[in-house]
Structures are given as structure tokens and as C-alpha cells.
Write a protein that holds these residues in place. Sequence first.
Motif, PDB file in Angstrom:
ATOM      1  N   TRP A 120      45.244  36.843  29.571  1.00 22.37           N
ATOM      2  CA  TRP A 120      44.955  35.974  30.711  1.00 22.37           C
ATOM      3  C   TRP A 120      43.496  35.547  30.702  1.00 22.37           C
ATOM      4  O   TRP A 120      43.165  34.375  30.915  1.00 22.37           O
ATOM      5  CB  TRP A 120      45.319  36.674  32.016  1.00 22.37           C
ATOM      6  N   THR A 133      42.826  32.747  28.352  1.00 23.27           N
ATOM      7  CA  THR A 133      43.606  31.529  28.560  1.00 23.27           C
ATOM      8  C   THR A 133      42.775  30.501  29.327  1.00 23.27           C
ATOM      9  O   THR A 133      42.213  30.816  30.375  1.00 23.27           O
ATOM     10  CB  THR A 133      44.903  31.849  29.339  1.00 23.27           C
ATOM     11  N   ARG A 136      46.426  27.709  32.175  1.00 21.80           N
ATOM     12  CA  ARG A 136      46.822  28.531  33.326  1.00 21.80           C
ATOM     13  C   ARG A 136      47.613  27.708  34.341  1.00 21.80           C
ATOM     14  O   ARG A 136      48.384  28.261  35.125  1.00 21.80           O
ATOM     15  CB  ARG A 136      45.582  29.121  34.006  1.00 21.80           C
ATOM     16  N   SER A 172      43.703  29.404  39.898  1.00 22.83           N
ATOM     17  CA  SER A 172      44.502  29.984  38.812  1.00 22.83           C
ATOM     18  C   SER A 172      44.768  31.464  39.067  1.00 22.83           C
ATOM     19  O   SER A 172      45.864  31.959  38.795  1.00 22.83           O
ATOM     20  CB  SER A 172      43.817  29.779  37.461  1.00 22.83           C
ATOM     21  N   ARG A 192      48.184  33.908  38.178  1.00 16.79           N
ATOM     22  CA  ARG A 192      48.135  35.220  37.511  1.00 16.79           C
ATOM     23  C   ARG A 192      49.393  36.049  37.743  1.00 16.79           C
ATOM     24  O   ARG A 192      49.900  36.712  36.841  1.00 16.79           O
ATOM     25  CB  ARG A 192      46.882  35.999  37.948  1.00 16.79           C
ATOM     26  N   PHE A 207      52.120  35.181  35.252  1.00 16.61           N
ATOM     27  CA  PHE A 207      51.773  35.221  33.828  1.00 16.61           C
ATOM     28  C   PHE A 207      52.217  36.545  33.213  1.00 16.61           C
ATOM     29  O   PHE A 207      52.002  37.613  33.782  1.00 16.61           O
ATOM     30  CB  PHE A 207      50.259  35.066  33.671  1.00 16.61           C
TER      31      PHE A 207
END
Length: 197
Positions: free
Chosen positions: A108, A111, A116, A149, A154, A157
Motif C-alpha cells: 500500500w 502504491t 489507490r 486514499s 485502504r 486494498f
Amino acid sequence: MTHEEILERVWVLLTRGAANRKDDFHTPAFSTIGLNGAPEIRTVVLRKILRESRLLICHVDSRSPKIAEIRKDGRVSWLFYHIEEKLQLRIRGLATIHTDDEIANAQWQNTQLFSRRCYCGDAPGTFKNDPSSGLPEFLIDREPTLEESEQLGRKNFAVLSSTIDEMDVYELNVKGHRRSLFKWNEPGELETWWLTP
């Protein structure tokens, strides 16, 4: 070429595919066993390869149907084809989902905000009355801020890591195609065979 040379060539192609978004190996087909027992296949983006631990890594939306499929049965297959190299690679392994661990957190953090954005909208497969990207209106023409994001994306993800337990390498050649099989047994020892195409 020997088995060792073929395997080294494959590792190079996989590493290059993970690093270069224009490479043929960057977007393989990825198969799972559906919840109804039927095969499911889709294209994914190869994000990373860990050669020493024989792992392939890609990013997924934690709300995607493939998450439930993998949690029910982790057996997966990957299909790569490199046009320039004239090489087909089929990989079998076991997949694991990472949502809130070191692997997911590291991926993450690496990214970009634009990427995202994919995790800030509706869940994959959400039914709509009209064509839709699933993104919220305010993100249609821009990337999310870092805060947006983290707040919106998150939690959606996840990282999929897949072992490489078996490689079936098919090399196309006008003088005769060649096929080889690489299989790692339970103790992690490599076994190799030549197969007819």
C-alpha cells in the motif's frame, strides 16, 4: 538450452514483467476455483516477484469475488505469454490473501495515489443501471489526496501472494516446439522433466 538455463530465463522474464508495465508478463491471466466449483479467470497486474521464496504478488480489492474463492480453495493458476520471446508459462500454486499485515502495508505504501483510486469506489461486480467506473463523482477526473486514499481506499486494498509450486514452460520454435516442467516438492526440492508439446 538446459533446464537450468530455461528456468533462469523464466525468472528474468517474471522479474522484468513485474517491473515494466509495458512487458507482456506484466498482465497475466489468473485463475481460481469459483464458489460453484467452476473455473474463474481474469487478468491481473503482476506487482512483484520474490524469487527466493517463489512468490508472485498482485493487488486486489478485498471485496472482489476472488477473495472468497481463494479463502475456500487456495489453488490457483497463472498464464503468461510473451509474444517477443515466443514463450508460454503456466504456473500453479497456492494463494494467500493479505489485508492488514506487513506485506499489505508495504505494498500500500508503494502504491501511487492514482492507483489507490481503484480502491475508493464501489465493490467489484456491483450492479448499476448505467455504465459506471464505480468511482465517486469527485474522483472521476482526479486522483485522491493522501487522506482520501487512506480513508476510502485502504480498507478495500488487499495483496494476493501465490506460491510457485509448478511451472510448465512452452517454447515456440519453427524447428519444433519444446516444453519443460519444473515442480517443487514438499521439502522445496526442484524436480524437472521434458514433455512433448
